[in-house]
Motif scaffolding. Structure first.
Motif, short mmCIF file in Angstrom:
data_model
loop_
_atom_site.label_atom_id
_atom_site.label_comp_id
_atom_site.label_asym_id
_atom_site.label_seq_id
_atom_site.Cartn_x
_atom_site.Cartn_y
_atom_site.Cartn_z
N GLN A 43 37.42 38.31 41.84
CA GLN A 43 38.09 37.90 41.93
C GLN A 43 39.02 37.87 40.93
O GLN A 43 38.41 38.97 39.99
N THR A 44 39.84 37.59 40.76
CA THR A 44 40.87 37.71 39.94
C THR A 44 41.96 36.84 38.86
O THR A 44 42.68 35.64 40.07
N LEU A 45 41.60 36.50 38.09
CA LEU A 45 42.03 35.13 37.24
C LEU A 45 42.80 35.46 36.21
O LEU A 45 43.22 36.14 35.38
N PHE A 46 44.30 34.75 36.66
CA PHE A 46 45.54 35.16 35.80
C PHE A 46 45.32 34.25 34.76
O PHE A 46 45.29 32.92 34.44
N VAL A 47 46.02 34.90 33.43
CA VAL A 47 45.51 34.38 32.02
C VAL A 47 47.11 34.62 31.38
O VAL A 47 47.43 35.13 30.75
N LEU A 106 42.99 49.13 39.98
CA LEU A 106 41.20 48.26 39.60
C LEU A 106 40.98 47.10 39.78
O LEU A 106 40.24 47.10 40.28
N GLN A 107 42.21 46.63 40.92
CA GLN A 107 41.92 45.32 41.57
C GLN A 107 41.50 45.47 43.12
O GLN A 107 39.95 44.56 43.03
N SER A 108 41.72 46.62 43.22
CA SER A 108 41.68 46.57 44.31
C SER A 108 39.47 47.43 44.44
O SER A 108 39.15 46.48 45.02
N MET A 109 39.89 48.41 43.80
CA MET A 109 38.20 49.06 42.90
C MET A 109 37.70 47.38 43.30
O MET A 109 36.23 47.75 43.33
N ALA A 110 38.17 46.93 42.75
CA ALA A 110 37.09 45.27 42.21
C ALA A 110 36.47 44.64 42.95
O ALA A 110 34.79 44.34 43.40
N ARG A 111 37.05 44.72 44.05
CA ARG A 111 36.43 44.03 45.47
C ARG A 111 35.60 44.35 46.27
O ARG A 111 35.00 44.08 46.90
N THR A 112 36.00 46.06 46.36
CA THR A 112 35.13 46.51 47.20
C THR A 112 33.46 46.74 45.86
O THR A 112 32.64 46.72 46.16
N SER A 131 34.60 35.84 28.62
CA SER A 131 33.53 35.13 28.13
C SER A 131 33.23 34.79 29.67
O SER A 131 31.76 34.87 29.93
N PHE A 132 33.90 33.55 30.54
CA PHE A 132 33.53 32.93 31.13
C PHE A 132 32.73 34.32 32.33
O PHE A 132 31.65 33.54 33.17
N PHE A 133 33.75 34.65 32.71
CA PHE A 133 33.23 35.77 34.15
C PHE A 133 31.85 36.30 33.31
O PHE A 133 30.79 36.80 34.04
N CYS A 134 31.81 36.92 32.18
CA CYS A 134 30.31 37.27 31.60
C CYS A 134 29.13 36.32 31.61
O CYS A 134 28.13 36.94 31.89
N ASP A 135 29.31 35.40 31.23
CA ASP A 135 27.98 33.82 31.30
C ASP A 135 26.77 34.45 32.66
O ASP A 135 27.35 34.67 33.42
N VAL A 190 30.87 41.53 39.51
CA VAL A 190 32.42 42.44 39.29
C VAL A 190 33.59 41.32 39.29
O VAL A 190 33.99 41.12 41.27
N ASN A 191 35.04 41.09 38.57
CA ASN A 191 35.77 39.89 38.36
C ASN A 191 36.97 40.65 37.63
O ASN A 191 36.03 41.90 36.81
N CYS A 192 38.35 40.35 37.85
CA CYS A 192 39.51 40.81 36.75
C CYS A 192 39.75 39.65 36.64
O CYS A 192 39.87 38.30 36.42
N VAL A 193 40.17 40.08 35.01
CA VAL A 193 40.67 38.72 34.90
C VAL A 193 42.61 39.97 34.14
O VAL A 193 43.03 40.56 33.60
N ALA A 194 44.13 39.10 34.73
CA ALA A 194 44.76 39.79 34.88
C ALA A 194 45.91 38.69 33.33
O ALA A 194 46.49 38.01 33.57
N PRO A 195 45.61 39.24 32.34
CA PRO A 195 46.57 38.52 31.28
C PRO A 195 48.86 39.07 31.64
O PRO A 195 49.25 39.78 32.20
#
Length: 247
Positions: free
Chosen positions: A236-240, A158-164, A223-227, A176-181
């Protein structure tokens, strides 16, 4: 008003679709996006628990590509979809010696293929709107975790696809961004790590913030990425994760 100064609360004509939004992180995300002002449609195999999400929800097995595509195209035909949260996912914990190919196929179809099908079906709506936000829920396991051979493979995909996708869709102002809990207190987490087990205790003790994350913590990042104002952030990938990935 230009995109960078647009209001934080969108009009109700902006629709957000959340896959796997009936429970846990998906439900917290759907409720948060409702609070943010979006018209939210949950797509899941079960009915949402929250009353405010039930009326517009669609029930479908997201591992069924054809059925999922039909549902997404029906949504796009009646709504202006500018936000998509590819959240649905399941875990099949197993050490490498015990990993089963049938589980690999199952997780790839649900965790990864559904994201591609949903994105393809909703892209025309975003392109026609001149903007869009796509967020994929991945996981800190992409950095490595015992017993997660198959799950980590799907989340890494998923993260690789998101970057593409971020590169391909930038010309349409679609981010297109990722959140990684990290460790989040969901039913799936407690099922795999019973609350009174030594394993659960060890996980919590290793979290720098000394607490489990809550589904609402992940929803905040999504929510931040959707704003509307997050239009210069993509790929980008944001680790939560409460600091678990630091150091």
């Amino acid at each position: 008003m230009n995109q960078d100064t647009a209001q934080s609360h969108p009009t109700r004509s902006h629709c957000a679709v959340v896959t796997g939004g009936a429970r846990n992180i998906g439900q917290a995300t759907a409720l948060r996006l409702q609070q943010d002002g979006y018209h939210v449609i949950v797509v899941d195999i079960v009915e949402p628990e929250a009353d405010s999400l039930k009326a517009e929800a669609r029930q479908v097995d997201l591992a069924d590509a054809d059925a999922t595509r039909r549902v997404m195209e029906e949504i796009a035909a009646h709504h202006t979809v500018t936000r998509l949260v590819n959240n649905v996912g399941i875990v099949a914990p197993a050490l490498i010696e015990e990993a089963r190919l049938e589980d690999f196929d199952k997780l790839m179809h649900l965790n990864v293929c559904s994201a591609l099908v949903c994105t393809q079906a909703l892209l025309p709506s975003m392109q026609a709107s001149g903007m869009g936000r796509i967020v994929l829920n991945t996981s800190r396991v992409v950095l490595g975790k015992e017993g997660r051979t198959i799950y980590s493979a799907t989340k890494g995909a998923l993260q690789s696809m998101a970057r593409t996708w971020a590169l391909e869709l930038a010309e349409h102002s679609i981010t297109v961004n990722c959140v990684a809990p990290g460790p989040i207190a969901t039913s799936a987490f407690w099922q795999n790590n019973p609350p009174d087990s030594e394993r659960a205790r060890r996980i919590i003790d290793n979290i720098p913030l000394s607490r489990m994350g809550q589904p609402e913590d992940v929803a905040q990042a999504i929510s931040f990425f959707c704003d509307e104002r997050s239009g210069f952030i993509t790929g980008q990938t944001l680790f939560v994760c409460g600091g678990v990935t630091v150091g």
